[in-house]
Enzyme design. Sequence first.
Site, mmCIF file in Angstrom:
data_model
loop_
_atom_site.group_PDB
_atom_site.id
_atom_site.type_symbol
_atom_site.label_atom_id
_atom_site.label_comp_id
_atom_site.label_asym_id
_atom_site.label_seq_id
_atom_site.Cartn_x
_atom_site.Cartn_y
_atom_site.Cartn_z
ATOM 1 N N CYS A 24 37.005 -5.347 25.675
ATOM 2 C CA CYS A 24 37.548 -4.169 24.980
ATOM 3 C C CYS A 24 38.694 -4.607 24.067
ATOM 4 O O CYS A 24 39.563 -5.382 24.465
ATOM 5 C CB CYS A 24 38.028 -3.127 25.995
ATOM 6 N N CYS A 26 47.456 -3.030 31.446
ATOM 7 C CA CYS A 26 46.660 -3.982 32.234
ATOM 8 C C CYS A 26 46.749 -5.398 31.694
ATOM 9 O O CYS A 26 46.483 -5.636 30.531
ATOM 10 C CB CYS A 26 45.187 -3.601 32.190
ATOM 11 N N GLU A 51 47.475 -8.897 38.963
ATOM 12 C CA GLU A 51 48.567 -7.937 39.039
ATOM 13 C C GLU A 51 48.106 -6.600 39.599
ATOM 14 O O GLU A 51 46.937 -6.234 39.515
ATOM 15 C CB GLU A 51 49.240 -7.752 37.687
ATOM 16 N N SER A 68 37.349 3.036 37.983
ATOM 17 C CA SER A 68 37.233 3.201 36.534
ATOM 18 C C SER A 68 36.279 2.158 35.957
ATOM 19 O O SER A 68 36.374 0.981 36.283
ATOM 20 C CB SER A 68 38.618 3.053 35.907
ATOM 21 N N CYS A 74 38.516 -10.665 32.659
ATOM 22 C CA CYS A 74 37.446 -9.677 32.479
ATOM 23 C C CYS A 74 36.562 -10.165 31.345
ATOM 24 O O CYS A 74 37.027 -10.843 30.429
ATOM 25 C CB CYS A 74 38.067 -8.324 32.109
ATOM 26 N N GLY A 132 40.025 -6.282 35.139
ATOM 27 C CA GLY A 132 38.647 -6.478 35.588
ATOM 28 C C GLY A 132 37.795 -5.242 35.470
ATOM 29 O O GLY A 132 38.299 -4.126 35.318
ATOM 30 N N GLU A 133 36.483 -5.466 35.515
ATOM 31 C CA GLU A 133 35.525 -4.364 35.479
ATOM 32 C C GLU A 133 34.907 -4.263 36.882
ATOM 33 O O GLU A 133 34.107 -5.111 37.267
ATOM 34 C CB GLU A 133 34.458 -4.642 34.406
ATOM 35 N N CYS A 161 42.559 -4.183 25.026
ATOM 36 C CA CYS A 161 42.950 -4.512 26.396
ATOM 37 C C CYS A 161 43.418 -5.956 26.523
ATOM 38 O O CYS A 161 42.796 -6.869 25.990
ATOM 39 C CB CYS A 161 41.773 -4.262 27.332
ATOM 40 N N SER A 176 35.667 5.069 31.009
ATOM 41 C CA SER A 176 36.488 4.772 29.826
ATOM 42 C C SER A 176 35.649 5.059 28.592
ATOM 43 O O SER A 176 34.783 4.278 28.231
ATOM 44 C CB SER A 176 36.926 3.311 29.856
ATOM 45 N N LEU A 177 35.915 6.201 27.976
ATOM 46 C CA LEU A 177 35.086 6.645 26.856
ATOM 47 C C LEU A 177 35.695 6.185 25.529
ATOM 48 O O LEU A 177 35.082 5.425 24.791
ATOM 49 C CB LEU A 177 34.952 8.171 26.919
ATOM 50 N N HIS A 178 36.897 6.627 25.255
ATOM 51 C CA HIS A 178 37.708 6.170 24.115
ATOM 52 C C HIS A 178 37.165 6.490 22.721
ATOM 53 O O HIS A 178 37.863 6.260 21.731
ATOM 54 C CB HIS A 178 38.000 4.668 24.200
ATOM 55 N N ASN A 205 48.449 1.719 24.931
ATOM 56 C CA ASN A 205 49.603 0.864 25.186
ATOM 57 C C ASN A 205 49.554 -0.302 24.215
ATOM 58 O O ASN A 205 48.586 -1.046 24.215
ATOM 59 C CB ASN A 205 49.488 0.281 26.594
ATOM 60 N N CYS A 224 47.422 0.746 41.976
ATOM 61 C CA CYS A 224 46.390 0.368 41.019
ATOM 62 C C CYS A 224 46.032 -1.088 41.274
ATOM 63 O O CYS A 224 46.891 -1.957 41.179
ATOM 64 C CB CYS A 224 46.929 0.564 39.603
#
Length: 347
Positions: free
Chosen positions: A120, A337, A96, A195, A116, A163-164, A123, A218-220, A294, A109
């Site tokens: 995470c 995502c 997507e 990212s 992936c 994906g990474e 996700c 991506s720290l979070h 999300n 995007c």
Amino acid sequence: METMEKKEIKSLTLAELKAEMEQLGEKPFRAAQLYEWMHRKLSRGYGEMSNIPAAMKAKCGERYEYTALKTVTVQKSAVDGTKKYLFALSDGNMVESVWMRYKHGNSVCVSSQVGCRMGCRFCASTLDGLVRNLTPAEMLDQIYAIALETGERVSNVVVMGSGEPLDNYENLLRFLALLTDENGLHISQRNVTVSTCGIVPKMRSLAQEKLQITLALSLHAATDEKRRELMPIANQYSLEELIPCCAYYFEQTGRRITFEYSLVRHVNDSAEDAKTLAALIRGLNCHVNLIPVNPVKERVFVQSERQSVEAFAALLQKKGINATIRREMGRDIDGACGQLRRRFLED
Ligand code: SAH
């Protein structure tokens, strides 16, 4: 007998295409013509390439794969016009991509992998693990297909879909080279963001490429303990390695790092969390993007309350840290995502 996979003609740089055409006994200018059809006129196949001889098209058709993603569905947000595309790849896998309209231009995007393997916890893309890497042509064609469908110019690209990207490093670099090539769409490097969840050695390699792209991390979470609860990659690379690596990226490229921080209610959104974050990144040339997490059906995480998000941002700003709250786009169309693809796979 195993058959050799065909090269994808849209993954070749202009220099490589010239060399290939020479091997086929074609004149070098033919490579430039082909490249223009593929990367400027965004042709979906050889059919429309009116100045290319039929015999050459036939040879290319035999020898190379011509990547052109098929649109499975397009969802349009009634709220903000954001469009979410589900594309089918030639092997039947699906990815997507999202098209967003901003004041400063249109942004796409893109996904960098099918699935992936980073795991995470919040996700949706990673729920079934990694299926495979996307090729450079498959990443590019998400943008080409969208540019054609919307009929509008794409000015920004973010590699923030499924994906990474740094887990698909070589293909990512080639994709970036093709995307920003002056003979193609020629998107400015400054308008491209990649990212990552924080694969330190790959971030270092990318820094050494000295591209003018933005790196988003991506720290979070602001402590290893909390980060490990959210992101398994944090078990491999501690903040003690990650934060200096961000400083190194800035040193090498002069580009300010973006920190992505998704706010999860009662997990990482307290005043204490904001203070710890401020202390962690103090002195770094950076920007913090706050995103209320999300909700994903398969996950239990709950979005922070508006109040907490605003308080979190205010606290960072008070400490002199550049922080903005990301406007959520396309919430009504499986915005997060991997959600659209999953919904499709389940049906
Ligand atoms: N693998 C890359 C890029 C893909 S995800 C990375 O980890 O950065 C793009 C961003 O969306 C990342 O910051 C990711 O952590 C975040 N993200 C993923 N799922 C999310 C969710 N449900 N809510 C909020 N942000 C999410």
